[in-house]
Enzyme design. Structure first.
Site, short mmCIF file in Angstrom:
data_model
loop_
_atom_site.label_atom_id
_atom_site.label_comp_id
_atom_site.label_asym_id
_atom_site.label_seq_id
_atom_site.Cartn_x
_atom_site.Cartn_y
_atom_site.Cartn_z
N HIS A 98 4.05 1.31 2.25
CA HIS A 98 5.23 0.62 1.73
C HIS A 98 5.90 1.46 0.64
O HIS A 98 7.14 1.54 0.56
CB HIS A 98 4.84 -0.73 1.10
CG HIS A 98 4.22 -1.71 2.06
ND1 HIS A 98 2.91 -2.11 1.98
CD2 HIS A 98 4.75 -2.39 3.12
CE1 HIS A 98 2.65 -3.00 2.93
NE2 HIS A 98 3.75 -3.18 3.64
N ARG A 143 -3.65 -5.30 6.74
CA ARG A 143 -4.76 -5.97 7.42
C ARG A 143 -6.05 -5.14 7.39
O ARG A 143 -7.10 -5.67 7.78
CB ARG A 143 -4.38 -6.30 8.87
CG ARG A 143 -3.35 -7.42 8.99
CD ARG A 143 -3.16 -7.86 10.42
NE ARG A 143 -2.39 -9.09 10.55
CZ ARG A 143 -1.07 -9.13 10.83
NH1 ARG A 143 -0.39 -8.01 10.99
NH2 ARG A 143 -0.45 -10.28 10.92
N GLN A 152 8.93 -3.04 16.66
CA GLN A 152 9.74 -3.79 15.69
C GLN A 152 10.93 -2.95 15.21
O GLN A 152 12.06 -3.45 15.09
CB GLN A 152 8.86 -4.17 14.49
CG GLN A 152 9.60 -4.68 13.29
CD GLN A 152 8.65 -5.11 12.19
OE1 GLN A 152 8.01 -6.15 12.31
NE2 GLN A 152 8.55 -4.33 11.12
N HIS A 176 0.86 -1.19 0.00
CA HIS A 176 0.00 0.00 0.00
C HIS A 176 0.89 1.24 0.00
O HIS A 176 2.12 1.13 -0.07
CB HIS A 176 -0.95 -0.03 1.20
CG HIS A 176 -0.28 -0.27 2.52
ND1 HIS A 176 0.66 0.59 3.05
CD2 HIS A 176 -0.38 -1.29 3.41
CE1 HIS A 176 1.06 0.13 4.22
NE2 HIS A 176 0.47 -1.02 4.45
P1 AMP Z 1 4.55 -5.28 6.54
O1 AMP Z 1 4.42 -5.60 5.09
O2 AMP Z 1 3.25 -4.94 7.21
O3 AMP Z 1 5.38 -6.27 7.31
O4 AMP Z 1 5.37 -3.92 6.61
C1 AMP Z 1 6.57 -3.77 5.93
C2 AMP Z 1 7.16 -2.43 6.30
O5 AMP Z 1 6.26 -1.39 5.96
C3 AMP Z 1 7.43 -2.29 7.80
O6 AMP Z 1 8.66 -1.60 7.99
C4 AMP Z 1 6.25 -1.48 8.26
O7 AMP Z 1 6.52 -0.73 9.43
C5 AMP Z 1 6.04 -0.57 7.08
N1 AMP Z 1 4.68 -0.03 7.07
C6 AMP Z 1 3.52 -0.72 7.20
N2 AMP Z 1 2.48 0.13 7.22
C7 AMP Z 1 2.98 1.39 7.11
C8 AMP Z 1 2.40 2.70 7.10
N3 AMP Z 1 1.10 2.89 7.19
N4 AMP Z 1 3.24 3.76 6.97
C9 AMP Z 1 4.59 3.57 6.88
N5 AMP Z 1 5.18 2.36 6.91
C10 AMP Z 1 4.39 1.28 7.02
#
Ligand code: AMP
Length: 283
Positions: free
Chosen positions: A41, A192, A158, A38
Site C-alpha cells: 500500500h 491476509r 480488479q 503494508h
Molecule cells: P486492499 O487493501 O487489499 O484492498 O488493497 C488496496 C490496494 O493495494 C489495491 O489496489 C491492491 O491491489 C494494492 N495492493 C495490495 N497488495 C499489494 C502488493 N503486495 N503490492 C502492490 N499493491 C498491493
C-alpha cells in the site's frame, strides 16, 4: 515532526477538505485500500505523491464485496497503526467512511461490470466480488473526484475491471497500476498473510515460484496447457487447494492458447488452510 493526515468520516467534511485543494488548483491522487496497510500500500502512496500535489488514502472494508461465508467480520482492522504509517508517509487526507455513510438506508444501486469482470477467474469463485468492487470504487471516484487513482497489479483482474469501469462511465481519472511488492522469498504482500500459520507461511512462496517458472517456460515456447498442468500439480504438492492457475490475455483476460495470442498474464488463486491467496505475473 510529520503531520497527522486530516481524517474525514462524512461526505460533508470530505467535500470541504477537497474544495480547499480545488480552490488552489491542486491535483489529487486517490489510493483506495481496505486498511491493515503494508509496504505494498505504501508503494502506491509514494506513486500517488509523485503524480499529484495532494494524496487521499481511503480506508474502507467494503461489506458488499464479501459473500456471507467470507472474512468480512475477521478482516484485519488496524486503524491506529494505519494512521501512524500514513503520518510517516506524509499523506494529506484519509477518507474513512462507516458502512452507514457509504451505504445509507435505502441504498439501492449496484454496478454490474461485464467483460474482464466475467472472465471466469475471481468471479467464478467470488460471484459477488466485482459488482461490489465496481460500485464502491465508482462511489469513491465520485466522492473524491481524483485526477489519478493508484491500484496494485496484485489484484490484476480488479485493476482491469476498475480501469474499464472508469472508461465506461467517462470518469475523468487516470488509473495507474503498480507492480506487486513482495517478500524476499517472492510471496506477494497481502493484509491476509497474517492469517497464515508458520507452516503455511513456509509453503506460501510456491505460488510465486510456480508463476515464475511457468512464465519462463511459456516464454521459451513450451505448450501453455502442459506448463499450466505441471504448475497446478506443483501448487497442490505445496499443500494448496487450487482454485485456478490460468494464462490469459493481459488486457481482455480472454483465454489464450499460444504466445501469438498477445501479451499474456498468468493468474493464480489457491487456499492454504483457511487463507485464500491470489497472485499473477506477466509472461
Ligand atoms: P486492499 O487493501 O487489499 O484492498 O488493497 C488496496 C490496494 O493495494 C489495491 O489496489 C491492491 O491491489 C494494492 N495492493 C495490495 N497488495 C499489494 C502488493 N503486495 N503490492 C502492490 N499493491 C498491493
Amino acid at each position: 515532526m510529520a503531520q497527522r493526515p486530516n481524517v474525514n468520516r462524512t461526505i460533508a467534511t470530505l467535500r470541504s477538505t477537497l474544495s480547499g485543494f480545488r480552490a488552489k488548483r491542486q491535483t489529487v491522487a486517490l489510493v483506495p485500500t481496505m486498511g491493515a496497510l503494508h509496504r505494498g500500500h505504501l508503494a502506491l502512496v509514494k506513486e500517488a505523491q509523485k503524480r499529484a500535489r495532494r494524496v487521499v488514502v481511503s480506508i474502507f472494508v467494503n461489506p458488499t464485496q464479501f459473500a456471507p461465508h467470507e472474512d468480512f467480520g475477521s478482516y484485519p482492522r488496524r486503524f491506529a497503526a494505519d494512521i501512524q504509517a500514513l503520518t510517516e508517509a506524509g499523506v494529506d487526507v484519509v477518507w474513512a467512511p462507516s458502512p452507514e455513510v457509504m451505504y445509507p438506508a435505502g441504498f439501492s444501486t449496484r454496478l454490474a461490470p461485464d467483460g474482464a469482470a466475467l472472465a471466469g477467474l475471481e468471479d467464478k469463485f467470488r460471484p459477488h466480488f466485482f459488482g461490489g468492487v465496481a460500485t464502491v470504487v465508482a462511489k469513491l471516484f465520485t466522492q473524491v473526484a481524483p485526477d489519478f487513482a493508484v491500484f496494485g497489479q496484485k489484484d490484476y483482474q480488479q485493476l482491469r475491471v476498475v480501469t474499464q469501469m472508469a472508461k465506461d462511465l467517462d470518469l475523468p481519472v487516470k488509473i495507474v497500476g503498480l507492480p506487486t511488492v513482495r517478500e524476499k522469498d517472492g510471496l506477494a504482500l497481502s493484509s491476509r498473510n497474517i492469517y497464515l500459520s508458520e507452516l503455511e507461511r513456509g509453503h506460501a512462496p510456491a505460488l510465486y515460484r510456480t508463476l515464475k517458472t511457468s512464465a519462463e517456460r511459456i516464454k521459451a515456447g513450451e505448450p501453455i496447457e502442459m506448463v499450466l498442468e505441471e504448475g497446478r500439480a506443483q501448487i497442490e504438492l505445496a499443500e494448496f487447494d487450487l482454485d485456478y492457475l490460468e494464462a490469459r490475455h493481459a488486457l481482455t483476460l480472454a483465454p489464450v492458447t499460444s504466445v501469438k495470442d498477445g501479451p499474456i498474464r498468468l493468474l493464480v488463486a489457491a487456499k492454504i488452510g483457511k487463507t485464500r491467496l491470489i497472485d499473477n505475473l506477466a509472461v
